[in-house]
Design an enzyme around this catalytic site. Structure first.
Site, PDB file in Angstrom:
ATOM      1  CG  HIS A  93      -0.429  -0.032   2.537  1.00 50.89           C
ATOM      2  ND1 HIS A  93      -0.165   1.105   3.256  1.00 50.89           N
ATOM      3  CD2 HIS A  93      -0.090  -1.067   3.337  1.00 50.89           C
ATOM      4  CE1 HIS A  93       0.301   0.789   4.447  1.00 50.89           C
ATOM      5  NE2 HIS A  93       0.366  -0.527   4.522  1.00 50.89           N
ATOM      6  CD  GLU A 114      -3.244  -1.205   4.741  1.00 50.91           C
ATOM      7  OE1 GLU A 114      -3.303  -2.277   5.374  1.00 50.91           O
ATOM      8  OE2 GLU A 114      -2.830  -0.156   5.265  1.00 50.91           O
ATOM      9  CD  GLU A 115      -1.920   2.295   7.492  1.00 45.76           C
ATOM     10  OE1 GLU A 115      -2.726   1.782   8.303  1.00 45.76           O
ATOM     11  OE2 GLU A 115      -0.708   2.030   7.483  1.00 45.76           O
ATOM     12  CG  ASP A 152       2.645   0.312   8.006  1.00 46.37           C
ATOM     13  OD1 ASP A 152       2.261  -0.123   6.905  1.00 46.37           O
ATOM     14  OD2 ASP A 152       1.910   0.321   9.020  1.00 46.37           O
TER      15      ASP A 152
END
Length: 247
Positions: free
Chosen positions: A178, A224-225, A190
């Protein structure tokens, strides 16, 4: 391209303990607003719900004897954050505080997502230290707090980036990562590192002139988050036959 619900705070949130023991808590150090939190100003007594349990608030039965209108104090772990918040609201909570667990790397306020709008009440992630302090103080006597959240959620659009390397046979192996990160997190890890890995595999496949048995599909997901929004939209856009080709 896909549409999704974009959450945005319109003013800095405020969280404080009111007299006796008045204290103004610091945004980001002590607390953050969960994505898709409801807005409003709430005052109420803090009511811990099994604060020492790793599954605090995961079951509606955890809220036996909960006082309607109180501010639920929960602990992270055991189930999704939105399940804890939903159960607290069903029990009559006016707001929800979810404390981090307190283990290594799990002490800061949790900038989590409630996945979709509609909870309707303020939901804050708080540090493990503040969670412990509020639970201890509540056990000794009533703790009154005030929470103010100003936020809106509106429809917005984002994109996934998908690229195919054809194979010699039918079927596709999908490699995905992502592109977004949480505002207060290490985006390079991340998930900048994951996106870089997928891109490097594609780069090396081209350099080597690779023609794999099955095709390779390189996917870079958006949003995505916010709750796996981009990848879910992509899967939802595929026909049954296209989904069946994914090896």
């Amino acid at each position: 391209e896909f549409s999704f619900n974009l959450f945005r705070e319109t003013r800095p949130p405020r969280f404080e303990r009111v007299p006796p023991g008045a204290e103004l808590y610091r945004h980001e150090r002590d607390f953050v607003t969960m994505r898709y939190s409801g807005g409003g100003t709430v005052s109420g007594r803090v009511a811990p719900v099994e604060p020492d349990s790793t599954s605090s608030g995961c079951e509606r039965s955890d809220f036996g004897g909960f006082t309607r209108g109180a501010v639920a104090l929960l602990r992270r772990g055991g189930c999704f954050l939105f399940m804890k918040a939903t159960n607290a609201k069903a029990a009559g909570a006016s707001a929800v505080l979810i404390a981090n667990e307190g283990g290594p790397g799990r002490t800061a306020p949790i900038l989590g997502t409630l996945v979709r709008p509609g909870i309707g009440i303020p939901v804050l992630g708080i540090s493990s230290t503040l969670g412990t302090e509020l639970a201890r103080s509540s056990a000794a006597g009533a703790v009154q707090v005030r929470i103010a959240v100003s936020a809106v959620t509106r429809r917005s659009r984002a994109v996934n980036v998908i690229a195919d390397l054809p194979g010699r046979k039918d079927g596709v192996v999908l490699l995905g990562a992502h592109l977004d990160s949480v505002a207060s997190g290490p985006g390079v890890n991340d998930n900048g590192s994951g996106s870089s890995l997928v891109l490097e595999i594609a780069r090396q496949a081209r350099r080597l002139g690779a023609r794999p048995a099955r095709g390779l599909r390189f996917a870079f997901w958006g949003a995505e988050e916010l709750g796996l929004v981009g990848s879910s939209a992509y899967v939802g856009s595929l026909s049954a036959g296209e989904r069946g080709r994914l090896a």
